[in-house]
Write a protein that holds these residues in place. Structure first.
Motif: not given
Ligand code: ADP
Length: 511
Positions: A281-282, A395-396, A398-400, A402, A404, A438
């Motif tokens: 993840g991030r 952000r959403r 990139c989080e989904e 994994d 940064d 992404s």
């Protein structure tokens, strides 16, 4: 079989060349998805014409590059696998004119920012500056044609051009603006000339090969002073953008300004992610902030790098206003440059915003071993609510996936681009797939809220062209009509910016 051969060719080429001119050195797709079959090096406009006529005769797709850096947007690679790259940079690299009275220049495609800068210094023209993008190794002409930006008041590279020489897809050559008048004396002084202005048809397009281009150069403003403000909380973003808008439109903030997220500063340290964190993840925010605490500017969420131009009394007037406005954010700090070491990144921004070419920016590509990068670059109004909406999307997603993210808000004048750089390991297909997924998701999310990208990697050109869909895609259809008219054999950079010639359309090339 064909695919295996091309893959082999791609591998050999990537081993042989550090800065390839045959493929995308930062490939987010498979390395051989966008690869050339051959490269040619013309030395003159006439030779470019010969190549173009030959391409028509044999129906061979060709793809022009100037220097071919184009980092994060596809490098030197053609959109159509197997196309022949026309590398203009190697032999067509003359500075044809620098006019010290009018502050203009005329260059061929292979003139880099370094070369132009050095020539101006060598001629002793202390009163002329150039405008450079983050990395100075690229082509002055290529960057402008692809609508890259720089960081002085002349940062709109396309907007600062005056006059082009273009080889059309059928091999004829034209000059735009005053250059169309035989014996003219104002080619670099008055871009529009007379009648319809076709210049825009040759920007981010596949309708011609630009062999000469003129530019206005900025006069030395008589002094400059870089500054850096930091802001403590991510939630400060909306208020900050609201402060920036009127100051930028009034040109109190004088240059294309950068509001960078602190994660980018951590990336600029040049250390790999594994140095800080090995989890999935991030990288957690607290780790980023712990690293930032030890950096010269200290912990913060956002950093504003700006530059004030002119003699001290003029700068003071503007800097006082800027300081008063930025300090309205609780916890804002102005960093005293005299406390920063000579190798601090602040001085890189100082040089870039005063027209000195640099090579430091991409240090954050080392975040992953064998790093590549790709950018999500939506355009929006300079409004707090738009900045927050785009920031949430980035952000959403990139989080989904994994990933940064390394974001910067770049404020042009009345609009801003959010540039989200995503770094991936080119050898890690899962990470590359995630980077692509992404990006695709961010492009769609953004379009649904009314935001479109200003520039993109080859892999996303069709998707982005399809988001510019007003009136049932009228603009794309118009571009296709022009394409078919000017390039009847469809040889020139098919698919660039999502515009396909008739011979390719609807035959499975779009992605
Ligand atoms: P840089 O090295 O400055 O990043 P490139 O040479 O990679 O610039 O050019 C960026 C893009 O602009 C290319 O991929 C191509 O699509 C377009 N381009 C560059 N030079 C020309 C040119 N002389 N004529 C037409 N298009 C060009």
């Amino acid at each position: 079989m064909r695919r295996r051969i091309l893959k082999l060719v791609g591998q050999v080429l990537s081993i042989c060349t550090l800065d390839p001119n045959t493929h995308d050195g930062m490939h987010v797709a498979e390395e051989d998805d966008f690869v050339a079959s051959a490269v040619v090096y013309p030395s003159s406009t006439e030779e470019v014409q010969t190549i173009v006529r030959w391409a028509n005769e044999h129906r061979i797709p060709i793809s022009p590059i100037s220097i071919g850096r184009n980092y994060g947007y596809g490098g030197a690679a053609p959109r159509v696998r197997g196309a022949v790259v026309i590398d203009l940079g190697r032999r067509m690299n003359r500075i044809l004119d620098i006019n010290p009275d009018d502050c203009t220049c005329l260059v061929e495609p292979g003139v880099t920012y370094f070369a132009l800068y050095e020539e101006i210094q060598a001629r002793g023209y202390k009163h002329i500056w150039i405008d450079v993008p983050d990395i100075g190794g690229g082509s002055v002409l290529g960057n402008a044609v692809d609508r890259g930006v720089g960081y002085t008041p002349y940062g709109d590279h396309w907007g600062m051009h005056s006059g082009m020489e273009v080889v059309l897809p059928t091999g004829e050559v034209i000059r735009t603006g005053m250059g169309a008048l035989q014996g003219n004396n104002s080619w670099q002084l008055f871009a529009p000339g007379f009648g319809p202005t076709p210049d825009g048809l040759f920007s981010q397009s596949n309708l011609g090969i630009v062999t000469k281009m003129g530019f206005g150069l900025m006069p030395n403003p008589g002094g400059h002073e870089a500054y850096l403000f930091t802001f403590p909380r991510e939630e400060d973003l909306a208020q900050l953008i609201e402060i920036i808008r009127p100051l930028r439109i009034a040109m109190i903030l004088e240059n294309v300004a950068q509001l960078r997220h602190v994660s980018l500063q951590v990336g600029l340290e040049g250390k790999p992610r594994s140095h800080y964190y090995n989890g999935k993840g991030r990288v957690p925010d607290n780790i980023i902030h712990d690293v930032a605490k030890k950096l010269s500017h200290g912990d913060c969420a956002w950093l504003y790098y700006g530059m004030s131009y002119g003699p001290p009394e003029i700068r003071k007037y503007k800097l006082d206003i800027i300081e008063k406005e930025f300090m309205k954010i609780p916890g804002a700090r102005r960093i005293d440059p005299s406390t920063l070491p000579a190798d601090d990144y602040f001085w890189v921004r100082d040089r870039v915003a005063s027209g000195v070419p640099e090579l430091e920016e991409l240090r954050w590509v080392n975040w992953h071993p064998n790093g590549g990068h790709v950018a999500f670059s939506p355009v929006s109004p300079v409004r707090g609510k738009d900045a927050t909406a785009l920031w949430d999307i980035a952000r959403r997603r990139c989080e989904e996936f994994d990933l940064d993210l390394f974001p910067t808000f770049v404020v042009g004048l009345r609009e801003m681009h959010l540039i989200v750089e995503i770094v991936f390991n080119r050898d890690d297909s899962v990470m590359r797939n995630n980077a692509r997924a992404s990006l695709r998701a961010m492009i769609d999310d953004a379009a649904k809220q009314g935001y479109g990208e200003y520039r993109t990697h080859l892999a996303f050109m069709d998707q982005i062209a399809s988001t510019y869909n007003w009136n049932d895609g009228a603009l794309l259809r118009f571009n296709e009509r022009i394409k078919d008219c000017l390039d009847p054999n469809g040889i020139m950079a098919p698919g660039k910016s999502g515009v396909w010639p008739a011979r390719y359309r609807g035959r499975g090339w779009e992605m």
